[in-house]
Design a protein around this motif. Structure first.
Motif, mmCIF file in Angstrom:
data_model
loop_
_atom_site.group_PDB
_atom_site.id
_atom_site.type_symbol
_atom_site.label_atom_id
_atom_site.label_comp_id
_atom_site.label_asym_id
_atom_site.label_seq_id
_atom_site.Cartn_x
_atom_site.Cartn_y
_atom_site.Cartn_z
ATOM 1 N N LEU A 90 0.824 -1.206 0.000
ATOM 2 C CA LEU A 90 0.000 0.000 0.000
ATOM 3 C C LEU A 90 0.856 1.253 0.000
ATOM 4 N N LEU A 111 -3.939 -2.047 -4.968
ATOM 5 C CA LEU A 111 -5.037 -2.368 -4.055
ATOM 6 C C LEU A 111 -5.382 -3.849 -4.108
ATOM 7 N N ALA A 319 -5.591 1.787 4.539
ATOM 8 C CA ALA A 319 -6.594 1.844 3.475
ATOM 9 C C ALA A 319 -7.716 2.813 3.817
ATOM 10 N N TRP A 324 -9.872 4.197 0.813
ATOM 11 C CA TRP A 324 -10.233 2.998 0.061
ATOM 12 C C TRP A 324 -11.059 2.007 0.864
ATOM 13 N N TYR A 438 -11.427 -6.407 -2.405
ATOM 14 C CA TYR A 438 -11.185 -5.447 -3.484
ATOM 15 C C TYR A 438 -12.486 -4.795 -3.939
ATOM 16 N N MET A 441 -13.373 -2.111 -1.507
ATOM 17 C CA MET A 441 -12.511 -0.951 -1.722
ATOM 18 C C MET A 441 -12.968 -0.135 -2.930
#
Length: 627
Positions: A90, A111, A319, A324, A438, A441
């Protein structure tokens, strides 16, 4: 807040031995417990009873995989690329995909690499604890039915104590792992003495000869070999906690030699006649010491599992602050270190998946079939990002950067392709988890961007707004109002809505926008930028890094020294509470994305808690926003 330097600046040389010892418990738990299951998995993948060439070839592949992936790629290359001292995929994604140049493609693959770590992170505690406890079956096979229940009990206890913090027991992690590595080394030496010919496996030709002479079966065995480097990503990800020097020294002086000695010892006793289908690691141990070794191995695997859980918490916070993931409740469990945090949602999700894997697969051999595919893909992504770093950060010419990157990509690609055969045998589990993370995110970020864009529409210039306030005779009441906003200019929608409905406005106005930057730390001198746009009307931009926790009251207290006096006892904070709906004009996000984003927003931690606002001074303003 004083400027916080890079990790190297936080690692004085005089504390180097202590930092190396601590790093053994935090950084090397995963890769340090891989000898429990790696070599027996490799030999179990051979199509027939392994002979000398197979055993020496497998050992050579393990040794050189440890050297190339961990020592060369991560120690020598990846750890030279840091985002203000922080490492990990990240931090690397933020550096290359946002900080240096805005690239959607780099951000997307970075990501997904982070999401993959969650997937394999759920497997690590299960396979580690199971493999440690399975040593008891050598003492007495009668304990076999109790292995899984015992593993489940240990894992439940491990996840249960997370909310209490691990600062106290964390001090013992390093010494325990030091004893573990020394024990592995001694066991390995004892095995090598029985069959010294295994030293020949240091020659890489044994490994290459095995790969080239055994066709597809020789290639597929790389899926088992790769298990020896699961956990290597932690060396890079934990760089910000210790600095480069302690991690490098601990690896080169302790971990790497001990791992090689133990793997060589396991190969030696198999050459000497030990059954390859048994628990080779425990076969190195004298029978009277087997129970103490199982206890030590269990402690080591618990430490390895703890490191994975802590890493998941830290990556989640990064994150969130990078925008995200939804805002989750983060609890600081110790004042001793910023990394001592607890994220309840992540803890229970990991616990649910890990316990399910332990019960569903029941044996470490079965879990090994599902292990490695996500980590191998993460390493492949890291190699691709390293190519960009070589070109843009180090300024290498295309040929040099391409040659080195191609070397890593070919090796990582081979491991990933070999691991693809595990998909139907359980490898789909970490992949599905990664896809789910994912997706969260991606949907959260798209929704947040849409909300911000909508908030920027139809804004009223501040001079026009203030003139209307004066013309309409809106009374100005004593006190200070702090309006939290996403907008970068003009009148915040919250302020306009407040005046329209309450027909009053505070004498002092402070409009604050909180921004998360793609850097881990922000210097105190750059924390807040304030400008006065009208008498008693200030607009400020607060900046935080992805390793920091926003605290707005402390920020306002610090801004008083710059002449923007804010009486914290006489402040009212105004925050928005959005009701999200789809747009009627056919634009905006698809309906299913709006629905999922709404669910995420509804279950996210309230912005006032996330920004550490005092609850008795917060006014929440509801608004309907079409995205």
């Amino acid at each position: 807040m004083a400027s916080i330097g890079t990790a190297e600046n936080k690692s004085p040389r005089k504390h180097l031995p202590i930092q190396c010892l601590t790093a053994l418990g935090i950084v090397f738990g995963d890769i340090g417990t891989s000898p429990l299951y790696t070599f027996k998995t490799i030999l179990g993948m051979t199509p027939e009873t392994p002979d000398g060439s197979v055993i020496l070839g497998a050992l050579s592949l393990v040794i050189w995989t440890l050297f190339v992936i961990t020592t060369v790629k991560y120690i020598s290359f990846a750890m030279r690329v840091d985002n203000d001292g922080e490492g990990g995929i990240l931090a690397l994604m933020s550096l290359l995909g946002v900080k240096k140049r805005r690239r959607r493609g780099v951000v997307a693959i970075g990501l997904f690499g982070a999401a993959l770590i969650y997937g394999d992170g759920a497997i690590t505690p299960a396979i580690s604890v199971l493999s440690a406890l399975e040593g008891l079956t050598i003492v007495t096979p009668a304990v076999q039915p109790y292995i899984v229940p015992t593993a489940v009990a240990i894992l439940l206890a491990l996840f249960a104590i997370q909310s209490q913090g691990t600062a106290r027991i964390g001090h013992a992690f390093g010494p325990v792992m030091f004893v573990w590595f020394m024990t592995m080394a001694l066991m390995g030496i004892a095995g090598i003495v029985q069959h010294p010919v295994v030293i020949a496996a240091l020659d890489p030709r044994y490994g290459l000869r095995y790969l080239l002479s055994n066709g597809i079966s020789g290639f597929l065995i790389l899926g088992g070999v790769f298990l020896c480097v699961t956990g290597a990503e932690a060396l890079y990800a934990d760089m910000g906690h210790f600095g480069k020097r302690p991690i490098r020294l601990a690896w080169l002086a302790i971990v790497f030699p001990c791992l090689i000695l133990n793997y060589a010892g396991q190969a030696a006793i198999v050459l000497d006649g030990a059954p390859p289908d048994g628990n080779i690691f425990y076969s190195l141990c004298p029978q009277p010491l087997l129970i103490p070794l199982v206890v030590l191995a269990t402690m080591a695997t618990i430490i390895a599992s703890q490191s994975i859980i802590t890493g998941a918490f830290s990556m989640t916070r990064q994150a969130i602050l990078l925008g995200w993931l939804p805002r989750l409740r983060i609890k600081q469990t110790s004042s001793e270190g910023f990394g001592q945090i607890y994220v309840g949602v992540v803890n229970y999700l990991l616990m649910f998946v890990t316990i399910g894997l332990t019960i569903g697969f029941a044996k470490s051999d079965n879990l090994a079939a599902a292990y490695g595919i996500a980590v191998s893909l993460t390493m492949l992504i890291t190699s691709a990002l390293l190519f960009i770093a070589m070109r843009e950060i180090w300024g290498w010419p295309p040929i040099a950067a391409g040659t080195v990157a191609a070397f890593f990509l070919i090796i990582d690609g081979a491991f990933f392709l070999a691991n693809l055969t595990k998909v139907t045998e359980g490898g789909y589990v970490p992949l599905l988890l990664a896809v789910a993370v994912y997706a969260v995110m991606w949907i959260w970020h798209r929704g947040a961007v849409a909300v911000t864009a909508q908030a920027q529409e139809s804004l009223t210039p501040i001079p026009v707004f203030l003139a209307k306030i004066l013309a309409d005779g809106i009374p100005r009441v004593p006190g200070t109002a702090v309006f939290l906003t996403r907008t970068t200019q003009d009148t915040p929608p919250l302020m306009a809505w407040h005046v329209r409905h309450n027909r009053a406005l505070h004498e002092k106005l402070f409009v604050l926008r909180v921004e998360s930057l793609p850097v881990p730390w922000v210097a105190g001198s750059e924390r807040i930028a304030v400008r006065e746009i009208a008498p008693n009307f200030w607009r400020a931009d607060a900046r935080y890094g992805f390793m920091e926790r926003p605290d707005i009251p402390n920020l306002l207290r610090a801004s008083a020294s710059r002449g923007y006096a804010v009486d914290l006892e006489d402040v009212t904070y105004y925050v928005g509470h959005e009701t999200l709906v789809g747009r009627n004009d056919g634009g905006g996000l698809p309906g299913w994305q709006v629905a999922l984003f709404t669910v995420l927003e509804r279950n996210a931690v309230h912005v006032s808690d996330f920004l550490s606002l005092p609850s008795d001074q917060v006014v929440e303003i509801g608004r309907r926003i079409s995205i």
